[in-house]
Design a protein around this motif. Structure first.
Motif, PDB file in Angstrom:
ATOM      1  N   TYR A  20       0.798  -1.219   0.000  1.00 29.48           N
ATOM      2  CA  TYR A  20       0.000   0.000   0.000  1.00 29.48           C
ATOM      3  C   TYR A  20       0.834   1.276   0.000  1.00 29.48           C
ATOM      4  N   GLY A  21       2.101   1.166  -0.325  1.00 31.21           N
ATOM      5  CA  GLY A  21       2.911   2.359  -0.486  1.00 31.21           C
ATOM      6  C   GLY A  21       3.173   3.089   0.818  1.00 31.21           C
ATOM      7  N   GLY A  87       1.478   4.407  -5.203  1.00 31.61           N
ATOM      8  CA  GLY A  87       2.284   3.316  -5.710  1.00 31.61           C
ATOM      9  C   GLY A  87       2.931   2.494  -4.610  1.00 31.61           C
ATOM     10  N   ALA A  88       3.401   1.318  -4.981  1.00 29.01           N
ATOM     11  CA  ALA A  88       4.088   0.434  -4.040  1.00 29.01           C
ATOM     12  C   ALA A  88       5.443   1.027  -3.645  1.00 29.01           C
ATOM     13  N   THR A  89       5.958   0.597  -2.515  1.00 29.39           N
ATOM     14  CA  THR A  89       7.135   1.246  -1.926  1.00 29.39           C
ATOM     15  C   THR A  89       8.413   1.050  -2.740  1.00 29.39           C
ATOM     16  N   GLU A  90       8.704  -0.183  -3.174  1.00 27.89           N
ATOM     17  CA  GLU A  90      10.000  -0.436  -3.820  1.00 27.89           C
ATOM     18  C   GLU A  90      10.145   0.301  -5.144  1.00 27.89           C
ATOM     19  N   ASN A 303       0.538  -7.343  -0.274  1.00 26.44           N
ATOM     20  CA  ASN A 303       1.001  -7.262   1.110  1.00 26.44           C
ATOM     21  C   ASN A 303       0.414  -5.968   1.699  1.00 26.44           C
ATOM     22  N   PRO A 304      -0.612  -6.055   2.529  1.00 24.09           N
ATOM     23  CA  PRO A 304      -1.345  -4.854   2.965  1.00 24.09           C
ATOM     24  C   PRO A 304      -0.622  -4.064   4.055  1.00 24.09           C
ATOM     25  N   VAL A 305       0.572  -3.566   3.709  1.00 28.21           N
ATOM     26  CA  VAL A 305       1.354  -2.786   4.664  1.00 28.21           C
ATOM     27  C   VAL A 305       1.761  -1.467   4.026  1.00 28.21           C
ATOM     28  N   THR A 306       2.138  -0.508   4.852  1.00 25.57           N
ATOM     29  CA  THR A 306       2.722   0.746   4.396  1.00 25.57           C
ATOM     30  C   THR A 306       4.073   0.936   5.073  1.00 25.57           C
ATOM     31  N   MET A 307       4.901   1.786   4.473  1.00 26.57           N
ATOM     32  CA  MET A 307       6.175   2.186   5.059  1.00 26.57           C
ATOM     33  C   MET A 307       6.301   3.693   4.912  1.00 26.57           C
ATOM     34  N   THR A 308       7.200   4.281   5.658  1.00 27.97           N
ATOM     35  CA  THR A 308       7.604   5.646   5.353  1.00 27.97           C
ATOM     36  C   THR A 308       8.675   5.571   4.267  1.00 27.97           C
ATOM     37  N   PRO A 309       8.893   6.641   3.530  1.00 35.16           N
ATOM     38  CA  PRO A 309       9.973   6.625   2.543  1.00 35.16           C
ATOM     39  C   PRO A 309      11.332   6.279   3.164  1.00 35.16           C
ATOM     40  N   ARG A 310      11.594   6.789   4.357  1.00 33.47           N
ATOM     41  CA  ARG A 310      12.877   6.482   4.995  1.00 33.47           C
ATOM     42  C   ARG A 310      12.996   4.983   5.277  1.00 33.47           C
TER      43      ARG A 310
END
Length: 367
Positions: A20-21, A87-90, A303-310
């Motif tokens: 989930y970006g 968009g997705a994180t990677e 994968n229903p997770v989010t991250m911070t950009p860092r």
């Protein structure tokens, strides 16, 4: 033109995102940025106002990209913004890393101020960032559902600061309230300049033909002229008086009122029709459709997770943007300022696999 589909058919058309970006479907960012006012009104408002920074205008004019490949410039920018917000994180962290390389070639002398410009300069990046986030919200409020509740607006500006981690910006410098945003633009006002080059770029962008693909036939292009006129008048209606004066635009309160009514109606109808939204999306920026589509349709991520950009930068092995690619930036600096050569295109070429082709005919193909 893409075929009309049922919601089920559209859902089957797209692959789920990997995650989930940086914000997720419950975020205010997804709510505001996926509303139809973002695609044209918010984006065009931001990119025209951006040109009041003479450094940015110098970079745009000297690169020539907007004038000589306007559709690809529009499409690639929309795709990157779509990656940033839904968009997705990677892939987004990777695209942001590549953009540091792309921006390394946007350096040179600014003929208006007599200084130099550098697209990776944090203050320049913050100007672009804030004009985008502010314009997207402003058009959502003016032509869409209306003003956000106070608690949602607070979250919106917090998410704006989080997104700044994808750029060379210091996130602590990002305004976090409506009052701070207003103060930021007030502080910038003495530095703004409506040069001949700035006005020329605004005159080029505002008719909105720049967003149309070169493959669009004359009949369809002519048929869209009334819609482009309404949208353009809507953008102008959002400018404060001093911006209109700087752009040398004349539009009175009656036209402002007409533009507001027509644009609210147009976007309300579009918001209720997935097919109209995808027609616009595939017409203007098909490269962004695979990114935006799953978010519009509510397709669950793998994968229903989010991250911070860092967190994403650390997880995938990317430097934070302010510390990235100093070798390339140094080489470009030496080419431009020491040897009086043109910068190389190494980052620009690499970027095509991440944010879209620079070939105007390839970028216009429906995916």
């Amino acid at each position: 033109m893409v075929a009309f589909k049922t919601r089920k058919q559209w859902t089957e058309h797209f692959e789920p995102a990997e995650d989930y970006g940086f914000f997720g479907p419950d975020s205010v960012t997804w709510k505001v940025w996926t509303y139809p006012t973002s695609l044209i009104l918010g984006f065009v408002r931001s990119v025209t106002i951006e040109h009041l920074d003479p450094n940015l205008t110098a970079a745009v004019v000297q690169s020539g990209g907007v004038k000589y490949r306007p559709h690809t410039r529009y499409s690639r920018t929309i795709r990157y913004f779509a990656m940033m917000v839904v968009g997705a994180t990677e892939p987004t962290a990777r695209a942001a890393d590549v953009l540091v390389k792309v921006h390394s070639k946007a350096i040179g002398d600014d003929p208006v101020t007599g200084s130099t410009y550098d697209a990776n300069r944090p203050s320049s990046q913050l100007w672009i960032h804030m004009t985008a986030w502010h314009s997207i919200l402003y058009c959502y409020e003016k032509f869409g559902p209306g003003r956000l509740p106070a608690h949602e607006e607070e979250r919106y500006w917090a998410e704006c600061a989080r997104s700044a981690e994808l750029q060379t910006i210091d996130p602590e410098a990002v305004p976090r309230t409506r009052a701070e945003v207003a103060a930021y633009f007030a502080e910038w006002r003495p530095h703004l300049a409506a040069s001949e080059a700035c006005q020329d770029m605004v005159d080029f962008i505002l008719p909105l033909g720049v967003a149309l693909p070169p493959t669009l036939g004359r009949v369809r292009r002519t048929a869209m002229a009334p819609v482009r006129w309404v949208l353009s008048k809507g953008v102008i209606s959002t400018y404060p008086k001093y911006v209109r004066q700087m752009f040398n635009l004349r539009q009175g309160p009656v036209m402002d009122a007409v533009a507001r009514v027509l644009n609210k109606l147009f976007h309300a109808v579009t918001a209720r029709s997935l097919n109209l939204q995808f027609q616009m999306l595939y017409l203007l920026t098909p490269a962004a459709a695979p990114v935006i589509g799953p978010a519009l349709l509510g397709i669950p991520a793998k994968n229903p997770v989010t991250m911070t950009p860092r967190e994403a930068q650390a997880a995938y092995g990317f430097d934070i943007p302010a510390e990235a690619h100093h070798d390339i930036r140094a080489r470009q600096h030496a080419r431009v300022f020491e040897r009086n050569e043109k910068p190389s295109d190494e980052g620009l070429v690499e970027s095509q696999q991440h944010i879209g082709s620079m070939d105007p005919y390839e970028s216009a193909r429906v995916g």
